[in-house]
Design a protein around this motif. Structure first.
Motif, short mmCIF file in Angstrom:
data_model
loop_
_atom_site.label_atom_id
_atom_site.label_comp_id
_atom_site.label_asym_id
_atom_site.label_seq_id
_atom_site.Cartn_x
_atom_site.Cartn_y
_atom_site.Cartn_z
N TYR A 9 0.85 -1.19 0.00
CA TYR A 9 0.00 0.00 0.00
C TYR A 9 0.89 1.23 0.00
O TYR A 9 1.82 1.34 0.81
N SER A 60 -12.47 0.65 1.16
CA SER A 60 -11.59 -0.50 1.34
C SER A 60 -10.66 -0.30 2.54
O SER A 60 -10.40 -1.24 3.30
N SER A 115 -4.13 -9.40 -2.81
CA SER A 115 -2.85 -8.70 -3.03
C SER A 115 -1.72 -9.66 -3.38
O SER A 115 -0.71 -9.25 -3.98
N VAL A 128 0.14 -1.10 -7.57
CA VAL A 128 -1.18 -0.53 -7.35
C VAL A 128 -2.12 -1.05 -8.43
O VAL A 128 -1.70 -1.69 -9.40
N TYR A 129 -3.40 -0.73 -8.25
CA TYR A 129 -4.42 -1.29 -9.14
C TYR A 129 -4.85 -0.32 -10.24
O TYR A 129 -5.86 -0.54 -10.90
N TYR A 155 -5.37 8.10 -4.49
CA TYR A 155 -5.54 6.75 -3.97
C TYR A 155 -6.81 6.10 -4.52
O TYR A 155 -6.86 4.89 -4.74
N GLN A 171 -5.81 4.69 -7.83
CA GLN A 171 -4.82 3.62 -7.72
C GLN A 171 -5.39 2.35 -7.11
O GLN A 171 -4.90 1.24 -7.38
N TYR A 172 -6.44 2.49 -6.30
CA TYR A 172 -7.03 1.33 -5.63
C TYR A 172 -8.51 1.15 -5.97
O TYR A 172 -9.29 0.65 -5.16
N LEU A 210 -9.86 -2.45 -5.50
CA LEU A 210 -10.11 -2.84 -4.11
C LEU A 210 -11.42 -2.23 -3.61
O LEU A 210 -12.16 -2.86 -2.85
#
Length: 620
Positions: free
Chosen positions: A3, A58, A151, A159-160, A221, A224-225, A228
């Motif tokens: 993270y 998340s 993960s 990152v996603y 963020y 990037q996530y 999630l």
């Protein structure tokens, strides 16, 4: 779990700081305002009551799992969820399978088998919760375990925000459903976990220690996530683009945007109701160390400020050219328990920034309306708390600038300043670039001149003076100053405070305010000083000058207010370089007014006084 910004490497340093400061009290409340995966909150949960917050759902789920961990017995469920979820036969072709794996799309976040298992696990957790087979603590914990498990097999670089175009060897392995990684299971208290934007929550939370770990890069963020978020919510959102991103616009953080972060950070510190403030930030961050320290000194006790620079290694690929050292910054300050004073961003001649506390201490209490008859840079009036503030100054250009500070969004002022500095290549002492913007200002019709451009001229002008000729053209030469992070902090904090006050702005003769004056009005006067008269008030600059006749007219006006029972305060000097203001001295004596000398630091070898017509303690 990987993270961005995870504080596992410096949490021991934070702990050492808390112990050093003797604030490691077991009954203290610790607010982790940007919790992320709750590494810091988890570390302290056996000592403090933890309040945690993050705008991402998340992260909220993970914080719930770590801070309010279930007993792991799953008594109502009557089965071990880890056995159920590690049975590879249990699969379902759902939203993740159809949109984030080759099974139903061209996206390569997960293998088809792992995606189908993710769908099965997530839908089963939801079914168990809706049928009351698991409670809320178990619900959040199992979702967090799923995010942890994901993960280990996600086909991403870290990152996603995007997936890899080729399969990483670990991504094609069978996913194992594993417990959430955390060092401590037991919490000392029932902890509070929030899922809100911190700028909206901060006024509702109070406690002992505030820990701030805001984003420090422009990467959002929420982007990037995004995956999630989708798995944690499992709400089948509309998705778009190559990465299948959900709409995260409502989660956009001001703390990842230049200018916005400076404004939001200052406001956050102003609103924080905590005695001890700890901040971690990066040397790579949008905000500079100097800016952060300026904000902390504004809202905290400067003598308590501590700073530590921690060296760390940031991941750089083989193509990266930036090999400079990187540091994690750690700040501490004790918040002020008294009113905060705000200094004007205008370096106005005769400004009272250093006398604000003195003036407030000697002012009447319970003021309904404050009238600043000679407002100048508006250092004094803006620092008083009352129902209405009235600003007045003969220099209407300064009045217009202060109105801009109040009425225009601070981010727009910041953008204008930074864009103009870049466009005209403004530098300290650069005469050529300075004269270009001065010409731009003076060649514009008076009524159309941009107050923000005037402010820029002031910043880069000689001693940051505000000077005009009789045609209202700005005529100050270039100086050796400019715009820096300390001035930025002063501008932002001042503008916020000004916007929060009920202020009316005027540029008229000082005797024309009688209709605004009643028994609960306090009139403050800081006129040009007769025996220290500067050229800016010589009457040749397009604005009214000051002389003995004006001095007498002001004193007569104040005397008339006194007869009506109106409280006033007059700032002035009685003697300077062997000269005495006999007109003022005799007026004080004849009316039996009280004189109080300012005993602060020397102000250019002159003894400043205030003259008042009331007893300081009479209204307490």
């Amino acid at each position: 779990m990987r993270y961005i910004g995870n504080k596992s490497k410096i949490v021991d340093q934070i702990n050492d700081l808390i112990i050093k400061l003797h604030i490691d009290k077991e009954n203290y409340t610790f607010f982790d305002a940007f919790s992320g995966t709750s590494t810091v909150g988890n570390f302290f949960k056996d000592r403090f009551k933890i309040i945690s917050n993050d705008s991402l759902y998340s992260a909220y789920v993970i914080s719930q799992a770590k801070l309010n961990t279930p007993d792991m017995k799953f008594e109502k469920l009557r089965k071990d969820p880890f056995i159920v979820f590690n049975d590879i036969k249990n699969q379902k072709k759902g939203f993740i399978y159809n949109n984030y794996s080759p099974g139903g799309s061209e996206r390569m976040y997960f293998s088809a088998e792992n995606a189908a298992r993710i769908d099965y696990i997530r839908t089963t957790i939801e079914k168990w919760y809706e049928s009351n087979k698991i409670d809320s603590r178990e619900y959040y914990y199992l979702i967090a375990c799923l995010l942890e498990s994901i993960s280990k097999v996600a086909n991403i670089a870290g990152v996603y925000g995007a997936y890899l175009k080729k399969w990483d060897p670990r991504a094609i392995k069978q996913m194992k459903f594993i417990p959430l990684e955390m060092e401590k299971l037991e919490s000392k208290f029932d902890n509070e976990v929030y899922n809100e934007k911190i700028e909206e929550l901060i006024t509702d939370i109070s406690g002992d220690i505030l820990y701030l770990d805001p984003p420090y890069t422009k990467n959002q963020y929420s982007v990037q996530y995004h995956l999630l978020e989708t798995i944690a919510l499992y709400d089948n959102p509309e998705i778009k683009g190559v990465t299948g991103a959900r709409d995260t616009s409502e989660l956009t953080s001001k703390f990842s945007k230049d200018g916005y972060v400076h404004i939001a950070f200052e406001k956050l510190l102003a609103r924080a109701n905590f005695k001890h403030i700890i901040i971690s930030y990066s040397s790579d961050g949008i905000m500079s160390k100097e800016y952060i320290e300026s904000v902390l000194k504004r809202h905290g006790k400067p003598e308590t400020l501590l700073f530590k620079k921690i060296e760390y290694r940031r991941y750089l690929n083989s193509k990266a050219e930036n090999k400079k050292d990187h540091y994690e910054y750690l700040f501490y300050i004790e918040k002020k328990d008294t009113d905060v004073n705000y200094a004007s961003p205008l370096n106005y001649i005769g400004g009272k920034a250093d006398m604000i506390s003195f003036l407030k201490e000697n002012a009447p209490k319970n003021i309904d309306r404050f009238i600043d008859l000679f407002g100048g840079g508006f250092n004094v009036g803006v620092n008083f708390e009352c129902e209405q503030l009235i600003y007045n100054d003969c220099n209407f250009k300064v009045k217009e600038l202060l109105e801009t500070f109040k009425n225009e969004e601070t981010i727009e002022i910041y953008r204008y300043i930074t864009n103009m500095i870049k466009k005209y290549k403004l530098k300290y002492g650069d005469k050529e670039s300075y004269l270009r913007i001065r010409e731009l200002y003076n060649n514009t019709q008076i009524e159309k001149r941009n107050p923000k451009l005037l402010y820029l001229l002031v910043l880069y002008g000689f001693q940051q003076q505000i000077r005009f000729n009789s045609s209202y053209n700005y005529n100050n030469p270039v100086g050796q100053a400019g715009f820096n992070d300390k001035l930025l902090e002063k501008l932002i904090s001042y503008c916020r405070n000004l916007k929060e006050k009920n202020v009316s702005f005027y540029s008229r003769d000082f005797v024309k305010f009688n209709k605004y004056i009643n028994k609960n009005t306090f009139v403050y006067c800081d006129p040009p000083y007769l025996i220290t008269l500067g050229s800016y008030n010589d009457g040749k600059r397009g604005f009214n000058g000051w002389n003995e006749a004006e001095e007498i007219r002001l004193l007569n006006y104040l005397e008339s207010l006194h007869k009506k029972g109106i409280n006033f305060m007059l700032s002035n000097v009685l003697e300077y370089k062997g000269r005495k203001n006999k007109i003022l001295i005799n007026w004080i004596k004849n009316n039996h007014f009280k004189t109080i000398e300012y005993k602060g630091k020397a102000r250019k070898n002159r003894n400043e006084v205030i003259i008042i017509n009331y007893e300081v303690n009479e209204n307490e």
